[in-house]
Motif scaffolding. Structure first.
Motif, PDB file in Angstrom:
ATOM      1  N   THR A 209     -13.196  -4.859   5.710  1.00 48.00           N
ATOM      2  CA  THR A 209     -11.866  -4.405   6.128  1.00 48.00           C
ATOM      3  C   THR A 209     -11.911  -3.295   7.171  1.00 48.00           C
ATOM      4  N   VAL A 427     -13.684  -6.606  -4.875  1.00 47.82           N
ATOM      5  CA  VAL A 427     -12.285  -6.762  -5.291  1.00 47.82           C
ATOM      6  C   VAL A 427     -11.671  -7.999  -4.634  1.00 47.82           C
ATOM      7  N   MET A 435      -6.924  -3.242  -9.416  1.00 54.17           N
ATOM      8  CA  MET A 435      -7.228  -1.924  -8.831  1.00 54.17           C
ATOM      9  C   MET A 435      -6.336  -0.848  -9.460  1.00 54.17           C
ATOM     10  N   LEU A 465      -8.619  -6.187  -0.988  1.00 53.56           N
ATOM     11  CA  LEU A 465      -9.127  -4.915  -1.528  1.00 53.56           C
ATOM     12  C   LEU A 465      -8.077  -3.972  -2.127  1.00 53.56           C
ATOM     13  N   PHE A 466      -6.936  -3.780  -1.460  1.00 55.15           N
ATOM     14  CA  PHE A 466      -5.945  -2.830  -1.986  1.00 55.15           C
ATOM     15  C   PHE A 466      -4.599  -3.501  -2.220  1.00 55.15           C
TER      16      PHE A 466
END
Lengths: 488, 488
Positions: A209, A427, A435, A465-466
């Protein structure tokens, strides 16, 4: 495969092809793209816009610059063995495949380092230097086919990372193409603790990322003088877990300390590399120690003693390299082996403090009962890195969703005892919502703010990821408004 | 010290005092502030606005919030032993001293971790757990007085970091007050490879420019079963250097592998802990191996063999813990010992690939001749971390400047062979310009952009670590203009 002479009418495809130079370095027909619609996490599938195969850093930089200037989403892909969906093109990305950048660029034995391109296969590095007595330590189970570039993106672990550390502990330098096409170097040629911020650590494990890694300097290690490997069978999971704690408490740091439970044993014995594990046991430990010959015997004695004290049923030391190799093949192909006893499986990846092993394994048993799905456990017991394998049948409507929910419940159980939701698989898209088990909104914002510095238009591997946007985005807006108010 | 009943009329001082609760928790009289005008790097001196002594995280957060809202520059300070000026208040900062936050909060032997406040003294941790057979590995020479919070800021190293890694390898979790006063947690309770970006690594070694650490979870290690320590004398620096390379090449990873040259030996023998090193030798190696008893003897044999092969003059093994302790005291007080042979000294801190040791030591000799200043070398030879000590007399006009220039030339010599400009002492203000030896403008911008995310108004420890503004600022402006043009 579609005949290559059929040209695309898409302006972008033509321009991308011009960058990589020839029609054999780009795929854009739907039937070619199907192979790139997912990675090792197969529960989501999306087609990319195209797949390009650059030959060098300059081509990667040009591709990235083109995508960036034309607001085309893009992402990098190695061997596609990732288990959390990090390489799945959620936004019809241009996939920049790094498999043609697969050279071993240099080996410097004196200063213990090697330089590789990102598409270089993990295991090939050890194979290239083993005759001189050296090896590369991080050994994910997919090491025979995964790339070191992918390992950097995911900060991959492996069975021998208990003693030697995960990928980030072995990366000494990176060349990275930033999302604006700029090329920067991080890390000072294998020098520990270089000045400034630890960009090397920041990039490692950032799951593609923040930038695209185009060159990697890794630490290589001298082969240990000797190795010994032990198999120990227990009829209680608690005894096996307790033996794990006792071994570490005795001051031994095994090179590897692996555990499999009854269901996992059923799988590996039904698959390609059975080694004759008894079928009526609840846990097997695979323990390896390495180092100087003189010290090995003493450690093995201590390990055997601990196992006996913890009611081991049977314990044996590998008689030769052949037997050791068979035991490791049995373990390392363990995930795939679940295919022998279940149509589908979902592998999870939680981490817990070692002392919580018995508690969390019990909890996973209860989750298995609750969801009506068998769960096998194959894991790096020494560092508390669990791999619950949820067995299911995707053909039964609703069972994929149930498997995902059971997997998530296992991760919650890890987080609840002070652990976390991934040890080495990343993730990706799989664990985005999880998360929140371990990070507050403020903590997520601190991280997405860093992403914005590198990747301001979020064109690179977006949606990974987030958990954004949502509650985090709201809070962020609030904070900015508050700050603006306080300034004015 | 000024009587405390004299109150300040400064509104900010009054408000800061109200946060820390009493007049004994703040200093603002010039005569009290003098002690805080520099740290271990004494060639620059600046007075702070005030020094405050918070008792807990909440007070730190309130102080930071107050400074941030009132645009008061501020910085954190531990024991003030840093060697690169990182705690010098260049901008009349409010110094937030963490020396009253000095508790050992918890020890968890089973999971091998301890939690400390930032003002806890490094060596006290080992002293607190040694009776149970554990220790904390990073051992800067100042460990008897430096704080673990300061160690995190500087990513401190030490003699035993060759085998066990520098501070960043031992930090498992941090509580951090961000420059806006927000409190966040990083790291997952000692879980390796936690998800998301590696903020833990980013903060460690960020020299107090990204946040103020208020709680630290560290890894603790089991004491090695045995240790053996060797002293080896050489009449050629090249032979000593080559012995260092040979020991590592033999596959031995010593716990420590230290070297001192002739001038350094003259210093340590004239100071508080002489051990009777001969005066006519060119180099001494101090080598320590640790681990399982059975393996130690074998390693010592190999080391003695290597030394003989490299023409060692004399080599001896420490006969007991007392002798070992004396050898280490002699080495660890080495920097200060230079005071016995020179009015002033400047310690530098470059890192080079181990194979370049003889080349760079020769170059340092030439620099010494060129500047007409003696340079002693005491260093972590095993990991190529040099510490040239430039001896000078600050009373002679111009000699301080000459010492700084000679130090800078030593760092250039390190950078020129692919090394870097600091191994463990940090950049601070001392090596800001030398950052250009190893980083391009683009690479510096990538880092200052990250600083902006955390520290947008640059109130926290401004003017440290990166050479800004200047050429970098210009480039950054250009880039932003270019981007704006491409978007419009």
């Amino acid at each position: 495969m579609a005949p290559k002479k059929i040209k695309s009418n898409d302006r972008h495809i033509k321009n991308l092809e011009a960058i990589v130079g020839d029609a054999n370095s780009i795929l854009f027909h739907k039937e070619d793209l199907l192979a790139y619609d997912s990675d090792g996490f197969t529960l989501h599938r999306h087609l990319p816009k195209a797949v390009v195969f650059p030959k060098d850093t300059q081509e990667v930089a040009k591709l990235v610059k083109y995508c960036s200037e034309n607001k085309l989403p893009f992402l990098a892909r190695g061997a596609g063995t990732g288990l959390s969906g990090g390489a799945i093109p959620l936004n019809e990305e241009v996939i920049i495949s790094l498999v043609r950048m697969k050279k071993l660029l240099s080996v410097d034995l004196e200063n213990r380092r090697a330089v590789v391109q990102p598409g270089f296969i993990n295991l090939k590095l050890t194979n290239s230097i083993s005759d001189k007595g050296y090896y590369y330590a991080p050994d994910p189970s997919s090491q025979y086919c995964c790339t070191i570039g992918g390992n950097v993106a995911e900060n991959a672990g492996g069975a021998h990372c208990l003693k030697y550390g995960v990928t980030t502990n072995h990366i000494l330098g990176l060349e990275v193409v930033l999302p604006n096409g700029e090329i920067i170097e991080m890390g000072e040629n294998g020098i520990p603790d270089s000045p400034g911020y630890d960009l090397l650590g920041l990039l490692t494990g950032s799951e593609g990322t923040l930038g695209i890694v185009t060159k990697i300097t890794v630490r290589i290690l001298k082969n240990p003088e000797a190795k010994q490997t032990v198999l120990a069978y227990f009829d209680k999971v608690e005894d096996g877990s307790q033996a794990v704690s006792d071994i570490i408490s005795a001051g031994i740091v095994p090179a590897a300390l692996e555990m499999m439970d009854k269901t996992a044993i059923e799988g590996v014995e039904a698959a390609a590399f059975p080694v004759g594990h008894p079928s009526d046991i609840e846990a097997v430990l695979l323990i390896e120690v390495d180092g100087i010959s003189a010290g090995i015997e003493e450690q093995i004695e201590q390990i055997l003693e601990v196992c006996k004290y913890r009611n081991v049923l049977e314990v044996k030391v590998a008689q030769d390299e052949l037997e050791r190799g068979r035991w490791w093949a049995n373990r390392k192909t363990g995930f795939g082996a679940m295919g022998a006893i279940s149509p589908d499986y979902l592998v999870q990846d939680g981490v817990i403090p070692r002392s919580k092993l018995p508690e969390v394994l019990n909890k996973i048993n209860r989750i298995s009962e609750e969801y009506g799905l068998r769960i096998a456990n194959i894991f790096h017991a020494g560092d508390g890195n669990l791999h619950p394998l949820v067995l299911f049948d995707a053909r039964i409507p609703g069972e994929s969703e149930k498997a995902l929910a059971a997997g998530s419940a296992c991760l919650k159980a890890c987080a609840d005892v002070g652990g976390t939701i991934t040890g080495e698989h990343g993730v990706g898209i799989e664990k985005i919502e999880e998360m929140r088990f371990v990070f507050s909104d403020e903590e997520i914002i601190a991280q997405t703010d860093i992403r914005e510095v590198f990747n301001p238009h979020n064109l690179l591997n977006a949606g990974k990821l987030f958990p954004m946007p949502g509650r985090c985005a709201e809070i962020k807006r609030d904070l900015k408004e508050k700050e603006a108010a306080s300034i004015s």
